[in-house]
Write an enzyme that holds these catalytic residues in place. Structure first.
Site, PDB file in Angstrom:
ATOM      1  N   ASP A  35       0.842  -1.191   0.000  1.00 46.77           N
ATOM      2  CA  ASP A  35       0.000   0.000   0.000  1.00 46.77           C
ATOM      3  C   ASP A  35       0.882   1.248   0.000  1.00 46.77           C
ATOM      4  O   ASP A  35       1.649   1.474   0.939  1.00 46.77           O
ATOM      5  CB  ASP A  35      -0.899  -0.025   1.237  1.00 46.77           C
ATOM      6  CG  ASP A  35      -2.000   1.025   1.199  1.00 46.77           C
ATOM      7  OD1 ASP A  35      -1.865   2.008   0.437  1.00 46.77           O
ATOM      8  OD2 ASP A  35      -2.985   0.867   1.946  1.00 46.77           O
ATOM      9  N   ALA A  58       1.407   3.727  -9.912  1.00 48.90           N
ATOM     10  CA  ALA A  58       0.220   3.325  -9.142  1.00 48.90           C
ATOM     11  C   ALA A  58      -0.698   4.517  -8.893  1.00 48.90           C
ATOM     12  O   ALA A  58      -0.248   5.599  -8.520  1.00 48.90           O
ATOM     13  CB  ALA A  58       0.646   2.706  -7.812  1.00 48.90           C
ATOM     14  N   TYR A  59      -1.993   4.305  -9.103  1.00 50.25           N
ATOM     15  CA  TYR A  59      -2.991   5.349  -8.852  1.00 50.25           C
ATOM     16  C   TYR A  59      -4.355   4.698  -8.779  1.00 50.25           C
ATOM     17  O   TYR A  59      -4.528   3.532  -9.144  1.00 50.25           O
ATOM     18  CB  TYR A  59      -2.976   6.400  -9.963  1.00 50.25           C
ATOM     19  CG  TYR A  59      -3.678   5.957 -11.232  1.00 50.25           C
ATOM     20  CD1 TYR A  59      -4.963   6.402 -11.542  1.00 50.25           C
ATOM     21  CD2 TYR A  59      -3.054   5.073 -12.112  1.00 50.25           C
ATOM     22  CE1 TYR A  59      -5.606   5.983 -12.696  1.00 50.25           C
ATOM     23  CE2 TYR A  59      -3.693   4.650 -13.267  1.00 50.25           C
ATOM     24  CZ  TYR A  59      -4.972   5.115 -13.553  1.00 50.25           C
ATOM     25  OH  TYR A  59      -5.605   4.690 -14.693  1.00 50.25           O
ATOM     26  N   THR A  93      -0.077  13.505 -15.334  1.00 50.90           N
ATOM     27  CA  THR A  93      -1.141  13.489 -16.338  1.00 50.90           C
ATOM     28  C   THR A  93      -1.487  14.879 -16.851  1.00 50.90           C
ATOM     29  O   THR A  93      -1.309  15.884 -16.132  1.00 50.90           O
ATOM     30  CB  THR A  93      -2.410  12.859 -15.734  1.00 50.90           C
ATOM     31  OG1 THR A  93      -3.509  12.978 -16.649  1.00 50.90           O
ATOM     32  CG2 THR A  93      -2.820  13.568 -14.444  1.00 50.90           C
ATOM     33  N   ASP A  94      -2.016  14.928 -18.075  1.00 49.81           N
ATOM     34  CA  ASP A  94      -2.540  16.181 -18.615  1.00 49.81           C
ATOM     35  C   ASP A  94      -3.831  16.618 -17.928  1.00 49.81           C
ATOM     36  O   ASP A  94      -4.290  17.749 -18.115  1.00 49.81           O
ATOM     37  CB  ASP A  94      -2.765  16.063 -20.126  1.00 49.81           C
ATOM     38  CG  ASP A  94      -3.715  14.931 -20.516  1.00 49.81           C
ATOM     39  OD1 ASP A  94      -4.200  14.206 -19.624  1.00 49.81           O
ATOM     40  OD2 ASP A  94      -3.963  14.763 -21.728  1.00 49.81           O
ATOM     41  N   TYR A 117     -10.045  13.747 -10.169  1.00 56.05           N
ATOM     42  CA  TYR A 117      -8.829  12.979 -10.432  1.00 56.05           C
ATOM     43  C   TYR A 117      -7.659  13.906 -10.724  1.00 56.05           C
ATOM     44  O   TYR A 117      -6.558  13.751 -10.170  1.00 56.05           O
ATOM     45  CB  TYR A 117      -9.061  12.028 -11.601  1.00 56.05           C
ATOM     46  CG  TYR A 117      -7.796  11.394 -12.120  1.00 56.05           C
ATOM     47  CD1 TYR A 117      -7.096  10.461 -11.367  1.00 56.05           C
ATOM     48  CD2 TYR A 117      -7.281  11.737 -13.380  1.00 56.05           C
ATOM     49  CE1 TYR A 117      -5.921   9.888 -11.834  1.00 56.05           C
ATOM     50  CE2 TYR A 117      -6.119  11.158 -13.861  1.00 56.05           C
ATOM     51  CZ  TYR A 117      -5.443  10.235 -13.084  1.00 56.05           C
ATOM     52  OH  TYR A 117      -4.280   9.677 -13.552  1.00 56.05           O
ATOM     53  N   LYS A 121      -3.860  14.403  -8.779  1.00 56.00           N
ATOM     54  CA  LYS A 121      -2.569  14.291  -9.456  1.00 56.00           C
ATOM     55  C   LYS A 121      -1.799  15.613  -9.403  1.00 56.00           C
ATOM     56  O   LYS A 121      -0.569  15.621  -9.313  1.00 56.00           O
ATOM     57  CB  LYS A 121      -2.772  13.842 -10.901  1.00 56.00           C
ATOM     58  CG  LYS A 121      -3.344  12.441 -11.039  1.00 56.00           C
ATOM     59  CD  LYS A 121      -2.383  11.375 -10.552  1.00 56.00           C
ATOM     60  CE  LYS A 121      -1.293  11.092 -11.548  1.00 56.00           C
ATOM     61  NZ  LYS A 121      -0.424   9.945 -11.137  1.00 56.00           N
TER      62      LYS A 121
END
Length: 273
Positions: A35, A58-59, A93-94, A117, A121
């Protein structure tokens, strides 16, 4: 030979990274059994693996644990990597951008996420850099499999909609830079061998809408793209988010990522999902 550790190794990108590693590499794949919210568990896993390079993929996409996994967990991974003396590549991420401009996004663009989300990030990035100042954060876009590869969720939904198995409309004005997972995996491992740090953008060269991507997928699967429905994205979605990947491309020694139009054109009528 390098000792590589991949978090999220059972995920779509994680599996591709493990497969892309050199035969001479020693690869440790961490799954959800370790974890990322637990710093002690991470330190123990890193101590056993003694990695030289860590790629953090991981996400979770959503849910009550999203911030703890995506943001706090990323900071924990970064701290464990630094303590182990390992190079860290953090996959971002974009989706951290609103996409309300009219040109491809460069690395210095401020994060202004419009999705939950994307917010998790965006929160991860300063935590990663605080814990591991030499880390490389690679912001990418929609990840697809392409022909002759296990399909991504994006591709599965497109095919299911074309077959009438899923009632879904695809956004006509959410523009992204999709990238083939194998191309991304090779590029991440190549960038890990550089001394680049901070943010880099790495998407595919084609800026396409969600609807155009879905049409490319279903045509390659031998299905009728006219069965797909499009609609404008709601206000809580990013809009124009193609990535300017010129800085990353200048560092790559492997082949650059293919555009999705090229990726799917070679297999029209031959692929099934």
């Amino acid at each position: 030979m390098a000792k590589l550790l991949v978090t999220g190794a059972s995920g779509f990108l994680g599996r591709a990274l493990v497969a892309a590693a050199s035969d001479d590499d020693v690869v440790t794949g961490l799954t959800s059994a370790v974890d990322v919210r637990d710093p002690d568990a991470l330190r123990a896993a890193f101590a056993r693996a003694a990695p030289e390079v860590v790629v953090h993929t991981a996400y979770v996409q959503s849910g009550p644990t999203a911030h703890a996994v995506n943001a706090d967990g990323a900071g924990n991974v970064a701290a464990a990597a630094r303590a182990a003396g390992a190079r860290l590549v953090h996959v971002s991420t974009d989706a951290i951008f609103a996409g309300d401009g009219d040109r491809p996004l460069r690395e210095e663009e401020p994060a202004r996420p419009v999705t939950a989300y994307g917010a998790t990030k965006a929160a991860a990035e300063p935590l990663v850099m605080a814990a591991h100042p030499d880390a490389l954060m690679v912001r990418t876009s929609l990840i697809v499999g392409g022909p002759d590869h296990a399909p991504s969720p994006h591709e599965e939904r497109a095919v299911a909609a074309a077959r009438g198995e899923l009632d879904l409309a695809f956004f006509t004005d959410e523009i992204r830079s999709p990238i083939a997972v194998d191309d991304l995996a090779r590029a991440l491992l190549d960038l890990a061998a550089t001394d680049a740090r901070g943010a880099l953008h790495l998407g595919g060269p084609d800026a396409v809408s969600r609807l155009e991507l879905a049409r490319l997928v279903v045509v390659a699967a031998g299905l009728d793209p006219a069965t797909l429905r499009g609609r404008p994205a709601p206000p809580d979605r990013p809009r124009f988010c193609p990535l300017d990947s010129s800085r990353a491309l200048a560092l790559l020694r492997v082949a650059p990522p293919r555009g999705v139009r090229e990726l799917y054109a070679s297999a029209r009528g031959h692929r099934t999902c």
